[in-house]
Design a protein around this motif. Structure first.
Motif, PDB file in Angstrom:
ATOM      1  N   SER A 189      33.922  54.799  38.713  1.00 57.94           N
ATOM      2  CA  SER A 189      33.298  53.831  37.642  1.00 57.94           C
ATOM      3  C   SER A 189      34.694  53.076  36.900  1.00 57.94           C
ATOM      4  CB  SER A 189      32.409  54.255  36.788  1.00 57.94           C
ATOM      5  OG  SER A 189      31.773  54.629  37.353  1.00 57.94           O
ATOM      6  N   LEU A 190      35.320  53.572  36.617  1.00 56.81           N
ATOM      7  CA  LEU A 190      36.612  52.977  35.947  1.00 56.81           C
ATOM      8  C   LEU A 190      36.911  52.163  36.829  1.00 56.81           C
ATOM      9  CD1 LEU A 190      38.092  53.242  33.192  1.00 56.81           C
ATOM     10  CD2 LEU A 190      39.680  55.043  33.929  1.00 56.81           C
ATOM     11  N   GLY A 191      37.776  52.377  37.736  1.00 59.16           N
ATOM     12  CA  GLY A 191      38.352  51.662  38.807  1.00 59.16           C
ATOM     13  C   GLY A 191      37.359  50.323  39.124  1.00 59.16           C
ATOM     14  N   TRP A 192      35.819  50.648  39.554  1.00 57.84           N
ATOM     15  CA  TRP A 192      35.408  49.430  39.325  1.00 57.84           C
ATOM     16  C   TRP A 192      35.622  48.355  38.650  1.00 57.84           C
ATOM     17  CZ3 TRP A 192      30.462  50.030  42.846  1.00 57.84           C
ATOM     18  CH2 TRP A 192      29.469  48.379  43.119  1.00 57.84           C
ATOM     19  N   GLY A 193      35.167  48.965  37.045  1.00 54.46           N
ATOM     20  CA  GLY A 193      34.782  47.979  35.827  1.00 54.46           C
ATOM     21  C   GLY A 193      36.230  46.958  35.811  1.00 54.46           C
ATOM     22  N   LEU A 194      37.750  48.347  35.829  1.00 54.60           N
ATOM     23  CA  LEU A 194      38.338  47.374  35.225  1.00 54.60           C
ATOM     24  C   LEU A 194      38.547  46.062  36.352  1.00 54.60           C
ATOM     25  CD1 LEU A 194      40.754  50.169  34.332  1.00 54.60           C
ATOM     26  CD2 LEU A 194      39.454  48.355  32.842  1.00 54.60           C
ATOM     27  N   ALA A 195      38.828  46.814  38.108  1.00 52.31           N
ATOM     28  CA  ALA A 195      39.069  45.875  38.953  1.00 52.31           C
ATOM     29  C   ALA A 195      38.359  44.293  38.975  1.00 52.31           C
ATOM     30  CB  ALA A 195      38.591  46.252  40.475  1.00 52.31           C
ATOM     31  N   MET A 196      36.874  44.545  38.786  1.00 50.11           N
ATOM     32  CA  MET A 196      36.554  43.598  38.111  1.00 50.11           C
ATOM     33  C   MET A 196      36.471  42.890  37.354  1.00 50.11           C
ATOM     34  SD  MET A 196      33.678  42.060  39.672  1.00 50.11           S
ATOM     35  CE  MET A 196      33.050  40.350  39.026  1.00 50.11           C
ATOM     36  N   PHE A 197      37.028  43.154  36.150  1.00 49.79           N
ATOM     37  CA  PHE A 197      37.443  42.783  34.966  1.00 49.79           C
ATOM     38  C   PHE A 197      38.407  41.492  35.463  1.00 49.79           C
ATOM     39  CE2 PHE A 197      40.186  42.618  31.540  1.00 49.79           C
ATOM     40  CZ  PHE A 197      39.587  41.814  30.253  1.00 49.79           C
ATOM     41  N   PHE A 198      39.414  42.223  36.130  1.00 51.09           N
ATOM     42  CA  PHE A 198      40.993  41.862  36.491  1.00 51.09           C
ATOM     43  C   PHE A 198      40.653  40.528  37.399  1.00 51.09           C
ATOM     44  CE2 PHE A 198      42.781  45.741  34.093  1.00 51.09           C
ATOM     45  CZ  PHE A 198      43.643  44.902  32.808  1.00 51.09           C
ATOM     46  N   VAL A 199      39.938  40.783  38.443  1.00 51.21           N
ATOM     47  CA  VAL A 199      39.783  39.788  39.527  1.00 51.21           C
ATOM     48  C   VAL A 199      39.181  38.821  38.730  1.00 51.21           C
ATOM     49  CG1 VAL A 199      38.341  39.343  41.492  1.00 51.21           C
ATOM     50  CG2 VAL A 199      40.078  41.403  41.300  1.00 51.21           C
ATOM     51  N   GLY A 200      37.915  39.193  37.923  1.00 52.09           N
ATOM     52  CA  GLY A 200      37.103  37.887  37.364  1.00 52.09           C
ATOM     53  C   GLY A 200      37.909  36.535  37.064  1.00 52.09           C
ATOM     54  N   ILE A 201      39.445  37.709  35.434  1.00 51.64           N
ATOM     55  CA  ILE A 201      39.989  36.605  35.354  1.00 51.64           C
ATOM     56  C   ILE A 201      41.291  36.166  36.437  1.00 51.64           C
ATOM     57  CG2 ILE A 201      41.919  36.081  33.058  1.00 51.64           C
ATOM     58  CD1 ILE A 201      40.417  38.132  31.779  1.00 51.64           C
ATOM     59  N   ALA A 202      41.031  36.259  37.165  1.00 50.93           N
ATOM     60  CA  ALA A 202      42.176  35.713  37.723  1.00 50.93           C
ATOM     61  C   ALA A 202      41.486  34.681  39.017  1.00 50.93           C
ATOM     62  CB  ALA A 202      42.719  36.481  38.965  1.00 50.93           C
ATOM     63  N   LEU A 203      40.090  34.976  38.784  1.00 50.28           N
ATOM     64  CA  LEU A 203      39.139  33.732  40.279  1.00 50.28           C
ATOM     65  C   LEU A 203      38.509  33.136  39.737  1.00 50.28           C
ATOM     66  CD1 LEU A 203      38.003  34.039  42.838  1.00 50.28           C
ATOM     67  CD2 LEU A 203      35.505  34.993  41.439  1.00 50.28           C
ATOM     68  N   ASP A 204      38.193  33.308  38.167  1.00 50.14           N
ATOM     69  CA  ASP A 204      38.234  31.595  36.740  1.00 50.14           C
ATOM     70  C   ASP A 204      39.819  31.125  37.519  1.00 50.14           C
ATOM     71  OD1 ASP A 204      36.482  31.363  35.868  1.00 50.14           O
ATOM     72  OD2 ASP A 204      37.057  32.035  34.098  1.00 50.14           O
ATOM     73  N   HIS A 205      40.986  31.275  37.875  1.00 50.91           N
ATOM     74  CA  HIS A 205      41.491  30.506  37.969  1.00 50.91           C
ATOM     75  C   HIS A 205      42.443  30.538  39.358  1.00 50.91           C
ATOM     76  CE1 HIS A 205      42.398  32.079  33.806  1.00 50.91           C
ATOM     77  NE2 HIS A 205      42.671  30.821  33.428  1.00 50.91           N
ATOM     78  N   SER A 206      41.691  30.412  40.057  1.00 48.21           N
ATOM     79  CA  SER A 206      41.749  30.903  41.600  1.00 48.21           C
ATOM     80  C   SER A 206      40.892  28.979  41.973  1.00 48.21           C
ATOM     81  CB  SER A 206      41.291  31.929  42.332  1.00 48.21           C
ATOM     82  OG  SER A 206      41.589  31.644  43.495  1.00 48.21           O
ATOM     83  N   THR A 207      42.185  27.898  41.919  1.00 44.71           N
ATOM     84  CA  THR A 207      41.539  27.244  42.111  1.00 44.71           C
ATOM     85  C   THR A 207      42.070  25.561  43.448  1.00 44.71           C
ATOM     86  OG1 THR A 207      42.447  25.562  40.590  1.00 44.71           O
ATOM     87  CG2 THR A 207      39.884  26.417  40.188  1.00 44.71           C
TER      88      THR A 207
END
Length: 549
Positions: free
Chosen positions: A219-237
């Motif tokens: 659960s810890l890995g899922w939450g942290l991964a989704m958090f950082f990937v979400g931020i990175a995806l926001d700038h993945s244009t």
């Protein structure tokens, strides 16, 4: 298993496995709905692509488990299934329909259809330009384009938040190819977590109650991964070859998600391979526990010629939350034990709550994107979800013993009523965050109550099959139906009406369920004996982690 304050290296390996496995899963699969949406899929197609996985996993996991037991090749199957995750997931990023045209703004309200031009810098559309908006949903027809040709462009559509135009037959061909990849890939990758959970249960032995402490790192890995990937995806244009010159405001390049997934799974593959190749040492207590793991996964480099350890006592209670099903449960026999109205209503609620999990997993981010939500919001919401499940891990045992199973299920249904109605009336996406804490009750606490209820409600001889039936109803049929049927509903009525409708249905089910169980004034006995309390504790220990996937 080690001295006080010491870190067991075997359990550290287990924690690392769960952390990276679920961080890989969480970095990609929660975003699959919006990824398929950007590709031009409608909600029904997205629901089928995502909802097929729980069905295939539930049906195929017992087959692979029995195969591992019969051939004694658990380690080989585990490595092969981890490889299958990569082999069959990466192609999902390569299979896409071809662009036939582009939406080019003429002014703030009108647009033309123009030929695709790769690797050219176009002037991005103004934010005030909304593109095709003749109806709600995605994909949208382009019939209101200034140069629309009814004969040549009748089957052309464009995804919401994208300027690319696709042909509907091309999207359908892509859909069936993706569905084939999903079914075959899930079939071959299904045994990974089942074999891992079985090995960990064996490794823990009499300390199987500590399984939840290991799985919580997932659960810890899922939450942290989704958090950082979400931020990175926001700038993945940035796109290497965008057919319309560049992405629109909410159009993202999901390559970073697939890359993160593959890197973490490659690490998992190497980690499992290296940890299973350690040279033998003297048969200490820890090595004897490791020997049990070797028997489960056939790990090389261990003294497999040593006499088998004494059989451990049955771990029926510990298995209620671990995916250790090695054979198909006896559905008919188990369902006959739950023929009375109260027991049948419990099984229905278990399925119905699983339906909500599938619906929210598939279409929450879809809905938030429709009202302006960004991947960063998705990451923050995922962190809150898993924090709430971790808190539920600590309090589910106390909640079940003080309130009883039925009242906890009623609390979960009430939480779904509030959550889905609240989400359906949102106009500002960031306001979704306060109610994401409810997931600890609607997911983890409800699953713990279901596990505890069936652990001491079924006859001892059928307890294992009863747990298999519960997993099938909740995580298999429930989640699968939530994604598939929810996709059909979203395609017809939209996410707002679908979420509101499910919230209302939760209210109806809550009233009927409470009436059935409390009409005689005391359906749920809040008093539990020692064995029942232990069952509730074991269920609560792994509930938060078990509901992660």
């Amino acid at each position: 298993m080690c001295g006080a304050g010491a870190v067991d290296p075997e359990l550290l390996t287990v924690k690392t496995f769960y952390f990276f496995f679920y961080s890989a899963f969480g970095s990609l699969f929660p975003l699959m709905g919006v990824y398929f949406k950007q590709m031009g899929m409608n909600a029904g197609q997205c629901g089928l692509l995502i909802g097929t996985r729980p069905f295939v996993e539930f049906l195929s996991a017992p087959f692979w488990g029995g195969l591992a037991d019969r051939w004694q090749k658990g380690r080989t199957l585990l490595l092969a299934s981890l490889g299958a995750w990569i082999v069959f997931t990466l192609p999902l990023s390569w299979v896409q329909p071809g662009a036939v045209s582009c939406v080019t703004p003429y002014n703030q309200t009108a647009y033309n259809l123009t030929e695709p031009r790769y690797d050219e810098d176009w002037r991005p559309a103004a934010r005030s330009f909304r593109g095709p908006a003749s109806r709600a949903g995605s994909p949208l027809p382009v019939s209101d384009a200034l140069n629309f040709d009814p004969k040549a462009n009748a089957d052309w559509v464009t995804p919401l938040h994208s300027s690319i135009v696709y042909r509907t037959p091309d999207i359908q061909k892509t859909f069936f190819l993706l569905l084939l990849l999903v079914v075959i890939g899930e079939f071959f990758s299904a045994p990974a977590i089942t074999l891992a959970d079985s090995a960990v249960i064996t490794l823990l032995g009499e300390d199987a109650d500590r399984y939840g402490h290991q799985r919580m790192f997932g659960s810890l890995g899922w939450g942290l991964a989704m958090f950082f990937v979400g931020i990175a995806l926001d700038h993945s244009t940035a796109f290497s070859a965008h057919p319309c010159g560049g992405p629109q405001r909410y159009e993202k390049n999901y390559t970073i998600c697939f890359a993160t997934f593959s890197i973490r799974f490659k690490y998992e593959f190497v980690n499992v391979d290296m940890s299973s190749s350690a040279p033998p040492t003297e048969p200490t207590h820890e090595e004897r526990m490791q020997q049990q793991l070797a028997e489960q996964l056939q790990l090389p480099g261990l003294d497999t010629s040593a006499p088998p350890p004494a059989p451990q006592p049955p771990l029926e209670h510990a298995k209620v939350f671990a995916q250790t099903t090695r054979e198909m449960p006896e559905w008919v026999t188990v369902l006959r034990q739950f023929q009375n109205v109260k027991a049948a209503s419990f099984l229905f609620v278990a399925w119905f709550m699983g339906f909500g999990i599938g619906l929210i997993f598939t279409f929450l981010f879809w809905h938030l994107q429709d009202i302006g939500g960004s991947p960063t919001l998705f990451g923050v919401a995922s962190v809150i979800n898993h924090i709430s499940e971790i808190f539920a891990y600590f309090f589910s045992f106390k909640l079940i013993t003080q309130m009883g199973h039925v009242k906890v299920l009623c609390l979960g249904l009430a939480g779904n009523v509030l959550r889905f109605l609240y989400i359906s009336y949102l106009s500002t996406p960031w306001w979704v965050l306060p109610f994401e804490f409810v997931q600890g009750v609607t997911h983890a606490a409800v699953w713990a109550a279901c596990c505890s209820y069936i652990a001491h409600g079924a006859p001892p001889g059928l307890r294992s099959s009863a747990q298999g039936v519960l997993q099938g109803l909740h995580h298999g049929l429930g989640r699968g139906c939530g994604a598939v049927l929810g996709g059909i509903a979203v395609a017809k009525w939209g996410t707002t009406r679908t979420f509101a409708g499910y919230g209302v249905l939760c209210g109806v089910v809550l009233i009927v369920f409470a009436f059935i169980n409390f009409r005689d004034g005391g359906a749920d006995n809040n008093f539990m004996n020692t064995e029942q309390k232990r069952s509730a504790y074991n269920a609560a220990t792994g509930a938060a982690a078990a509901s992660s996937r």
